[in-house]
Design a protein around this motif. Structure first.
Motif, PDB file in Angstrom:
ATOM      1  N   THR A  33       0.780  -1.176   0.088  1.00  0.00           N
ATOM      2  CA  THR A  33      -0.132  -0.118  -0.149  1.00  0.00           C
ATOM      3  C   THR A  33       0.850   1.240  -0.065  1.00  0.00           C
ATOM      4  OG1 THR A  33      -0.151  -0.032   2.599  1.00  0.00           O
ATOM      5  CG2 THR A  33      -1.843  -1.194   1.175  1.00  0.00           C
ATOM      6  N   TYR A  34       2.114   1.207   0.065  1.00  0.00           N
ATOM      7  CA  TYR A  34       3.235   2.313  -0.161  1.00  0.00           C
ATOM      8  C   TYR A  34       3.908   2.328  -1.378  1.00  0.00           C
ATOM      9  CZ  TYR A  34       2.640   2.071   5.197  1.00  0.00           C
ATOM     10  OH  TYR A  34       2.152   2.017   6.412  1.00  0.00           O
ATOM     11  N   ALA A  35       3.845   3.544  -2.099  1.00  0.00           N
ATOM     12  CA  ALA A  35       4.628   3.889  -3.196  1.00  0.00           C
ATOM     13  C   ALA A  35       6.215   4.173  -2.329  1.00  0.00           C
ATOM     14  CB  ALA A  35       4.267   5.218  -3.898  1.00  0.00           C
ATOM     15  N   MET A  36       7.087   3.691  -3.323  1.00  0.00           N
ATOM     16  CA  MET A  36       8.597   3.463  -2.543  1.00  0.00           C
ATOM     17  C   MET A  36       9.439   4.378  -3.263  1.00  0.00           C
ATOM     18  SD  MET A  36       8.197   1.796   0.272  1.00  0.00           S
ATOM     19  CE  MET A  36       9.895   1.559   0.801  1.00  0.00           C
ATOM     20  N   GLY A  37      10.421   5.154  -2.600  1.00  0.00           N
ATOM     21  CA  GLY A  37      11.486   5.708  -3.343  1.00  0.00           C
ATOM     22  C   GLY A  37      12.891   5.442  -2.830  1.00  0.00           C
ATOM     23  N   TRP A  38      13.705   5.901  -3.883  1.00  0.00           N
ATOM     24  CA  TRP A  38      15.344   5.764  -3.472  1.00  0.00           C
ATOM     25  C   TRP A  38      15.634   7.280  -3.567  1.00  0.00           C
ATOM     26  CZ3 TRP A  38      17.872   2.145  -1.219  1.00  0.00           C
ATOM     27  CH2 TRP A  38      17.660   0.768  -1.419  1.00  0.00           C
ATOM     28  N   PHE A  39      16.615   7.719  -2.743  1.00  0.00           N
ATOM     29  CA  PHE A  39      17.310   9.125  -2.674  1.00  0.00           C
ATOM     30  C   PHE A  39      18.592   8.731  -2.398  1.00  0.00           C
ATOM     31  CE2 PHE A  39      13.749  12.141  -2.836  1.00  0.00           C
ATOM     32  CZ  PHE A  39      12.621  11.638  -2.501  1.00  0.00           C
ATOM     33  N   ARG A  40      19.625   9.835  -2.634  1.00  0.00           N
ATOM     34  CA  ARG A  40      20.915   9.615  -2.462  1.00  0.00           C
ATOM     35  C   ARG A  40      21.433  11.019  -1.850  1.00  0.00           C
ATOM     36  NH1 ARG A  40      23.505   8.700  -8.226  1.00  0.00           N
ATOM     37  NH2 ARG A  40      23.126  10.602  -9.156  1.00  0.00           N
ATOM     38  N   GLN A  41      22.329  11.053  -1.007  1.00  0.00           N
ATOM     39  CA  GLN A  41      22.968  12.261  -0.390  1.00  0.00           C
ATOM     40  C   GLN A  41      24.587  12.122  -0.503  1.00  0.00           C
ATOM     41  OE1 GLN A  41      21.916  13.545   3.531  1.00  0.00           O
ATOM     42  NE2 GLN A  41      22.422  15.577   2.927  1.00  0.00           N
ATOM     43  N   ALA A  42      25.191  12.941  -1.470  1.00  0.00           N
ATOM     44  CA  ALA A  42      26.639  12.942  -1.540  1.00  0.00           C
ATOM     45  C   ALA A  42      27.102  13.774  -0.574  1.00  0.00           C
ATOM     46  CB  ALA A  42      26.761  13.459  -2.661  1.00  0.00           C
ATOM     47  N   PRO A  43      28.323  13.761  -0.096  1.00  0.00           N
ATOM     48  CA  PRO A  43      29.070  14.753   0.722  1.00  0.00           C
ATOM     49  C   PRO A  43      28.967  16.041   0.391  1.00  0.00           C
ATOM     50  CG  PRO A  43      30.388  12.615   0.516  1.00  0.00           C
ATOM     51  CD  PRO A  43      29.359  12.598  -0.703  1.00  0.00           C
ATOM     52  N   GLY A  44      28.365  17.029   1.296  1.00  0.00           N
ATOM     53  CA  GLY A  44      28.235  18.526   1.054  1.00  0.00           C
ATOM     54  C   GLY A  44      27.153  18.749   0.088  1.00  0.00           C
TER      55      GLY A  44
END
Length: 127
Positions: A33-44
């Motif tokens: 029942t949940y849509a799902m996502g991927w995110f990312r965070q690079a240094p700075g």
């Protein structure tokens, strides 16, 4: 409530591949029942959208920077989300997070559209 745990990160050479997994523990609602996502965070840098998949997996969307190289998938029977990453580049180096969206508005590409987050897994691509 959803608890998300990412795995599969690591160190890989440019041009290589990795598959990330995100295992969900849910209460009150099923994973499907949940849509799902991927995110990312690079240094700075700020956290950025990578990919999104609809509740049953029939629709997906990608950031332009990963389109054609990354594939998002889900197995609702296993409560697991995946991100297959091919042709990795040094600029893909980041902490990768999975996220769950309670009230799916597809495609959700903003952080504030997601309700639950994992702790992240580090992906490092060497040149």
């Amino acid at each position: 409530q959803v608890q998300l745990v990412e795995s599969g990160g690591g160190l890989v050479q440019a041009g290589g591949s990795l598959r990330l997994s995100c295992t969900a523990s849910t209460s009150g609602r099923t994973f499907s029942t949940y849509a799902m996502g991927w995110f990312r965070q690079a240094p700075g840098k700020e956290r950025e959208f990578v990919a999104v998949i609809s509740r049953r997996g029939g629709h997906d969307g990608y950031a332009d920077s990963v389109k054609g190289r990354f594939t998002i998938a889900r197995d609702n029977a296993k409560n697991t989300l995946y991100l297959q990453m091919n042709s990795l580049k040094p600029e893909d180096t980041a902490v990768y997070f999975c996220a769950a969206e309670e009230e799916p508005v597809f495609p959700a590409t903003r952080e504030d559209e997601y309700d639950y987050w994992g702790q992240g897994t580090q992906v490092t691509v060497s040149s």
